[in-house]
Design a protein around this motif. Sequence first.
Motif, PDB file in Angstrom:
ATOM      1  N   CYS A 135       0.815  -1.207   0.000  1.00  0.00           N
ATOM      2  CA  CYS A 135       0.000   0.000   0.000  1.00  0.00           C
ATOM      3  C   CYS A 135       0.853   1.264   0.000  1.00  0.00           C
ATOM      4  O   CYS A 135       0.523   2.250  -0.640  1.00  0.00           O
ATOM      5  CB  CYS A 135      -0.913  -0.004   1.217  1.00  0.00           C
ATOM      6  SG  CYS A 135      -2.101  -1.355   1.232  1.00  0.00           S
ATOM      7  N   TYR A 136       1.955   1.227   0.739  1.00  0.00           N
ATOM      8  CA  TYR A 136       2.854   2.375   0.832  1.00  0.00           C
ATOM      9  C   TYR A 136       4.299   1.905   0.733  1.00  0.00           C
ATOM     10  O   TYR A 136       4.613   0.747   1.040  1.00  0.00           O
ATOM     11  CB  TYR A 136       2.665   3.119   2.158  1.00  0.00           C
ATOM     12  CG  TYR A 136       1.320   3.770   2.321  1.00  0.00           C
ATOM     13  CD1 TYR A 136       1.024   4.972   1.683  1.00  0.00           C
ATOM     14  CD2 TYR A 136       0.343   3.199   3.128  1.00  0.00           C
ATOM     15  CE1 TYR A 136      -0.212   5.586   1.839  1.00  0.00           C
ATOM     16  CE2 TYR A 136      -0.900   3.793   3.281  1.00  0.00           C
ATOM     17  CZ  TYR A 136      -1.167   4.988   2.645  1.00  0.00           C
ATOM     18  OH  TYR A 136      -2.382   5.579   2.787  1.00  0.00           O
ATOM     19  N   THR A 150       5.297   7.118  -0.072  1.00  0.00           N
ATOM     20  CA  THR A 150       4.528   7.179  -1.305  1.00  0.00           C
ATOM     21  C   THR A 150       3.451   6.096  -1.302  1.00  0.00           C
ATOM     22  O   THR A 150       3.615   5.048  -0.668  1.00  0.00           O
ATOM     23  CB  THR A 150       5.432   6.987  -2.535  1.00  0.00           C
ATOM     24  OG1 THR A 150       6.111   5.725  -2.435  1.00  0.00           O
ATOM     25  CG2 THR A 150       6.464   8.094  -2.620  1.00  0.00           C
ATOM     26  N   ASN A 151       2.355   6.359  -2.007  1.00  0.00           N
ATOM     27  CA  ASN A 151       1.294   5.357  -2.100  1.00  0.00           C
ATOM     28  C   ASN A 151       1.563   4.415  -3.264  1.00  0.00           C
ATOM     29  O   ASN A 151       2.615   4.497  -3.919  1.00  0.00           O
ATOM     30  CB  ASN A 151      -0.083   6.024  -2.201  1.00  0.00           C
ATOM     31  CG  ASN A 151      -0.193   6.922  -3.424  1.00  0.00           C
ATOM     32  OD1 ASN A 151       0.567   6.800  -4.395  1.00  0.00           O
ATOM     33  ND2 ASN A 151      -1.150   7.839  -3.393  1.00  0.00           N
ATOM     34  N   ASN A 152       0.624   3.539  -3.565  1.00  0.00           N
ATOM     35  CA  ASN A 152       0.873   2.523  -4.591  1.00  0.00           C
ATOM     36  C   ASN A 152       0.841   3.063  -6.020  1.00  0.00           C
ATOM     37  O   ASN A 152       1.124   2.333  -6.961  1.00  0.00           O
ATOM     38  CB  ASN A 152      -0.113   1.355  -4.456  1.00  0.00           C
ATOM     39  CG  ASN A 152      -1.559   1.821  -4.473  1.00  0.00           C
ATOM     40  OD1 ASN A 152      -1.834   2.993  -4.732  1.00  0.00           O
ATOM     41  ND2 ASN A 152      -2.468   0.920  -4.191  1.00  0.00           N
ATOM     42  N   VAL A 157       2.762  11.069  -0.135  1.00  0.00           N
ATOM     43  CA  VAL A 157       1.706  11.375   0.832  1.00  0.00           C
ATOM     44  C   VAL A 157       2.273  12.013   2.099  1.00  0.00           C
ATOM     45  O   VAL A 157       1.529  12.625   2.871  1.00  0.00           O
ATOM     46  CB  VAL A 157       0.901  10.112   1.189  1.00  0.00           C
ATOM     47  CG1 VAL A 157       0.191   9.569  -0.039  1.00  0.00           C
ATOM     48  CG2 VAL A 157       1.790   9.040   1.810  1.00  0.00           C
ATOM     49  N   VAL A 184      -5.030  12.111   4.105  1.00  0.00           N
ATOM     50  CA  VAL A 184      -4.162  11.008   4.504  1.00  0.00           C
ATOM     51  C   VAL A 184      -4.208  10.890   6.023  1.00  0.00           C
ATOM     52  O   VAL A 184      -4.185  11.901   6.736  1.00  0.00           O
ATOM     53  CB  VAL A 184      -2.707  11.242   4.033  1.00  0.00           C
ATOM     54  CG1 VAL A 184      -1.793  10.125   4.538  1.00  0.00           C
ATOM     55  CG2 VAL A 184      -2.637  11.336   2.520  1.00  0.00           C
TER      56      VAL A 184
END
Length: 203
Positions: A135-136, A150-152, A157, A184
């Motif tokens: 996910c991150y 960072t997200n996927n 974020v 977030v």
Amino acid sequence: MGKIHPENISSPPTSPSSCSSPYVASIRETFTIWMKSLVFHGNGCTVFNSKGELAFRVDNYQEKCSNEIFLMDFNGQVLFSIKKEKLRVFGRWNGYLCGGFKGRPWFQVRKNCTFSRGNVICNVNLGHEKSIESCYKIQKLDRKSSFKVTNNTGEIVAELKQKQSSRGFAYGDDVLTLEVEPEVDQSLIMALVTVCGLITRKL
């Protein structure tokens, strides 16, 4: 040493009226992290929001680099209990909602091999899901004690770096700035920052 946060820290942080969670805001939030515990002889850090209000506390109540640590709100209520699980090769940290370490972890952080995947030092899964893509990702930046989450899809974020004064002077290594993007979960990001502190032996 200069002032690292406004002096008014007596009031709790205000929950955004437009959000269902007190830890999800509609605008970017900037936190100041002081790598000192509010507990005498404790090991952890203290976190203030952009208004100078006490937002989070991190403590393990034990020796430095402990395998167990707790993320709390401004009142000392445990939000996440974080525990390191020792594997054969790499480290893994499980995050449990509230106090205790029973049941299914709410998130899991796996440390990558030092020589693989470039500057990505950790992958994060939510709900203990063993999916192909995490996910991150927690990525190391060039500067000391600097990370980004960072997200996927690769979007940043959150970003952690050494705090600087309005004149551009850096504070000590124990004073950091955390920027969290809108929508977030700030408490989750703070939990991931806590794991970074454990990895770098800052906590």
